[in-house]
Design a protein around this motif. Structure first.
Motif, PDB file in Angstrom:
ATOM      1  N   GLU A   1      56.484  40.720  37.611  1.00 14.56           N
ATOM      2  CA  GLU A   1      57.661  40.940  36.767  1.00 14.56           C
ATOM      3  C   GLU A   1      57.285  41.619  35.463  1.00 14.56           C
ATOM      4  N   ASN A   2      56.207  41.173  34.826  1.00  9.60           N
ATOM      5  CA  ASN A   2      55.782  41.722  33.537  1.00  9.60           C
ATOM      6  C   ASN A   2      54.664  42.741  33.659  1.00  9.60           C
ATOM      7  N   LYS A   3      54.221  42.993  34.880  1.00 14.66           N
ATOM      8  CA  LYS A   3      53.168  43.981  35.166  1.00 14.66           C
ATOM      9  C   LYS A   3      51.907  43.712  34.346  1.00 14.66           C
ATOM     10  N   MET A   4      51.440  42.474  34.469  1.00 12.22           N
ATOM     11  CA  MET A   4      50.203  42.055  33.815  1.00 12.22           C
ATOM     12  C   MET A   4      49.236  41.543  34.886  1.00 12.22           C
ATOM     13  N   MET A   5      47.949  41.855  34.704  1.00 16.24           N
ATOM     14  CA  MET A   5      46.919  41.398  35.624  1.00 16.24           C
ATOM     15  C   MET A   5      45.957  40.461  34.897  1.00 16.24           C
ATOM     16  N   TYR A   6      45.606  39.358  35.564  1.00 19.06           N
ATOM     17  CA  TYR A   6      44.701  38.356  35.003  1.00 19.06           C
ATOM     18  C   TYR A   6      43.463  38.283  35.891  1.00 19.06           C
ATOM     19  N   ILE A   7      42.292  38.322  35.262  1.00 16.41           N
ATOM     20  CA  ILE A   7      41.025  38.298  35.990  1.00 16.41           C
ATOM     21  C   ILE A   7      40.204  37.108  35.519  1.00 16.41           C
ATOM     22  N   ALA A   8      39.768  36.262  36.462  1.00 10.42           N
ATOM     23  CA  ALA A   8      38.920  35.117  36.143  1.00 10.42           C
ATOM     24  C   ALA A   8      37.460  35.544  36.254  1.00 10.42           C
ATOM     25  N   ASN A   9      36.755  35.544  35.115  1.00 15.88           N
ATOM     26  CA  ASN A   9      35.348  35.930  35.066  1.00 15.88           C
ATOM     27  C   ASN A   9      34.493  34.668  35.076  1.00 15.88           C
ATOM     28  N   PHE A  10      33.861  34.398  36.218  1.00 17.66           N
ATOM     29  CA  PHE A  10      33.140  33.136  36.405  1.00 17.66           C
ATOM     30  C   PHE A  10      31.986  32.984  35.404  1.00 17.66           C
ATOM     31  N   SER A  11      31.013  33.864  35.456  1.00 11.23           N
ATOM     32  CA  SER A  11      29.862  33.753  34.556  1.00 11.23           C
ATOM     33  C   SER A  11      30.207  34.139  33.126  1.00 11.23           C
ATOM     34  N   GLY A  12      31.236  34.966  32.963  1.00  9.19           N
ATOM     35  CA  GLY A  12      31.677  35.351  31.613  1.00  9.19           C
ATOM     36  C   GLY A  12      32.454  34.262  30.909  1.00  9.19           C
ATOM     37  N   GLN A  13      32.823  33.199  31.653  1.00  4.52           N
ATOM     38  CA  GLN A  13      33.602  32.090  31.099  1.00  4.52           C
ATOM     39  C   GLN A  13      34.794  32.617  30.291  1.00  4.52           C
ATOM     40  N   SER A  14      35.582  33.445  30.977  1.00  8.03           N
ATOM     41  CA  SER A  14      36.692  34.099  30.277  1.00  8.03           C
ATOM     42  C   SER A  14      37.767  34.528  31.266  1.00  8.03           C
ATOM     43  N   ILE A  15      38.935  34.825  30.710  1.00  8.27           N
ATOM     44  CA  ILE A  15      40.037  35.438  31.440  1.00  8.27           C
ATOM     45  C   ILE A  15      40.341  36.774  30.774  1.00  8.27           C
ATOM     46  N   ASP A  16      40.254  37.866  31.531  1.00  9.88           N
ATOM     47  CA  ASP A  16      40.688  39.169  31.028  1.00  9.88           C
ATOM     48  C   ASP A  16      42.144  39.379  31.400  1.00  9.88           C
ATOM     49  N   ILE A  17      42.931  39.865  30.441  1.00 13.75           N
ATOM     50  CA  ILE A  17      44.339  40.177  30.668  1.00 13.75           C
ATOM     51  C   ILE A  17      44.527  41.682  30.492  1.00 13.75           C
ATOM     52  N   ILE A  18      45.001  42.346  31.537  1.00 17.24           N
ATOM     53  CA  ILE A  18      45.167  43.797  31.512  1.00 17.24           C
ATOM     54  C   ILE A  18      46.630  44.136  31.714  1.00 17.24           C
ATOM     55  N   ASP A  19      47.169  44.903  30.784  1.00 15.23           N
ATOM     56  CA  ASP A  19      48.540  45.399  30.886  1.00 15.23           C
ATOM     57  C   ASP A  19      48.539  46.583  31.855  1.00 15.23           C
ATOM     58  N   LEU A  20      49.192  46.439  33.005  1.00 18.27           N
ATOM     59  CA  LEU A  20      49.170  47.488  34.025  1.00 18.27           C
ATOM     60  C   LEU A  20      50.041  48.682  33.674  1.00 18.27           C
ATOM     61  N   LYS A  21      50.769  48.606  32.572  1.00 17.48           N
ATOM     62  CA  LYS A  21      51.559  49.747  32.127  1.00 17.48           C
ATOM     63  C   LYS A  21      50.709  50.742  31.340  1.00 17.48           C
ATOM     64  N   ASN A  22      49.707  50.231  30.623  1.00 18.43           N
ATOM     65  CA  ASN A  22      48.869  51.127  29.807  1.00 18.43           C
ATOM     66  C   ASN A  22      47.376  50.792  29.890  1.00 18.43           C
ATOM     67  N   TYR A  23      47.033  49.770  30.670  1.00 13.65           N
ATOM     68  CA  TYR A  23      45.655  49.328  30.896  1.00 13.65           C
ATOM     69  C   TYR A  23      44.952  48.843  29.632  1.00 13.65           C
ATOM     70  N   GLU A  24      45.724  48.404  28.660  1.00 16.61           N
ATOM     71  CA  GLU A  24      45.123  47.731  27.502  1.00 16.61           C
ATOM     72  C   GLU A  24      44.656  46.344  27.932  1.00 16.61           C
ATOM     73  N   LYS A  25      43.538  45.893  27.341  1.00 15.85           N
ATOM     74  CA  LYS A  25      42.924  44.642  27.773  1.00 15.85           C
ATOM     75  C   LYS A  25      42.645  43.726  26.594  1.00 15.85           C
ATOM     76  N   ILE A  26      42.905  42.433  26.808  1.00 16.93           N
ATOM     77  CA  ILE A  26      42.458  41.410  25.873  1.00 16.93           C
ATOM     78  C   ILE A  26      41.706  40.352  26.670  1.00 16.93           C
TER      79      ILE A  26
END
Length: 319
Positions: free
Chosen positions: A147-172
């Motif tokens: 619905e919001n065109k956002m992608m969430y990635i679980a990074n196991f060894s990075g101990q983090s979640i990357d959030i990527i906006d699929l409209k412009n590929y900005e990442k936090i």
């Protein structure tokens, strides 16, 4: 279901057997194994490749809107495109190293390359690699908010979640204190299954289920358990989560609203991936026993164990 406990539909389950490069197809109407498909014998589009000398490692499965099945190959660093109607493999595409999770959205495939620390984006129509996006260390899971065109990635060894906006590929990036292995989007929040101590085999193994609010990224713990939990599935429209413990062979049923453990059922072996039929059945691969467990979520009972291939991982429901 009828009196004998059989499912009255013509849907099929497909299981990816990583260690012997095969797919097993199971008819849900009578839980009959109808076909075990050796993938290397089925790749005929390139006569110059001796497939028998290659290890594929089929791991995760996904479908597109046209009825094609896609399979990540963790040993070959590739994905297969399979025409289910014609029952043939029509193409193979190299991606990053050790591709695990694969998700389909808006005519693209998003593939988590665990050993390349990247997400491959594949155009489905032409089956071409469009782009590789660098993410955190050891990405294992992808969730897409369609619905919001956002992608969430679980990074196991990075101990983090990357959030990527699929409209412009900005990442936090959201930093965690533990190692995420599985996610699902739930009521504007991200439900996360994590391991503590990096999944090392010792008595202090702990796994945790938590929620992250997607508005302010505030984290809330739901439940912690002893053991290495490998997978999690939330029932759509219900406050129920199932998770598998590879440490002790149990399936856990959890009420995430009340934070209660509802049941703990022994399955034996190393239960791993989960699929739900949308009604009362779970399908669970067991990587050490080489079978698919059919589990009734109402009675909390195993209905059947069906022999599949060697080291089954992904289980996927074909409608």
């Amino acid at each position: 279901m009828d009196g004998g406990g059989r499912v009255k539909n013509k849907r099929k389950i497909v299981v990816a057997n990583t260690r012997d490069d095969s797919l097993t197809f199971i008819e849900l109407e009578n839980w009959t194994k109808i076909e075990k498909w050796n993938l290397k014998d089925s790749i005929k589009f390139n006569k110059n490749i001796n497939m028998q000398s290659i290890y594929l490692g089929p791991y995760e499965l996904e479908c597109d809107m046209e009825g094609n099945l896609y399979c990540t190959n963790v040993y070959d660093n590739s994905i297969l495109k399979i025409d289910l109607e014609r029952k043939e493999i029509v193409d193979l595409l190299a991606v990053g190293k050790y591709p695990t999770c694969i998700k389909y959205f808006e005519n693209k495939l998003f593939v988590a390359n665990t050993d390349s620390n990247s997400i491959s984006i594949v155009d489905v129509k032409d089956f071409l690699l469009v782009e590789n996006i660098q993410v955190g260390e050891k990405p294992l899971d992808i969730e897409i908010d369609k619905e919001n065109k956002m992608m969430y990635i679980a990074n196991f060894s990075g101990q983090s979640i990357d959030i990527i906006d699929l409209k412009n590929y900005e990442k936090i990036t959201i930093k965690l204190k533990d190692t995420p292995v599985k996610m699902t989007i739930y009521n504007g929040k991200l439900l996360i299954l994590s391991n503590i101590n990096n999944g090392s085999l010792n008595k202090s193994n702990i796994s945790n289920i938590s929620l992250i609010d997607l508005k302010d990224y505030r984290k809330e713990n739901i439940k912690s358990f002893g053991g290495i939990f490998s997978n999690m599935l939330k029932l759509k429209g219900r406050e129920i989560v199932f998770t598998t413990n590879m440490d002790n062979g149990y399936l856990y049923k959890i009420d995430i609203e009340r934070r209660n453990l509802l049941s703990k059922t022994y399955l034996s072996g190393m239960p791993n991936k989960l699929e739900w039929d949308g009604n009362n059945l779970l399908f669970i691969t067991n990587v050490s026993k080489n079978f698919l467990t059919i589990f009734d979520i109402n009675s909390n009972k195993v209905l059947d164990n069906i022999e599949v291939g060697n080291e089954p991982n992904s289980v996927f429901l074909l409608n």
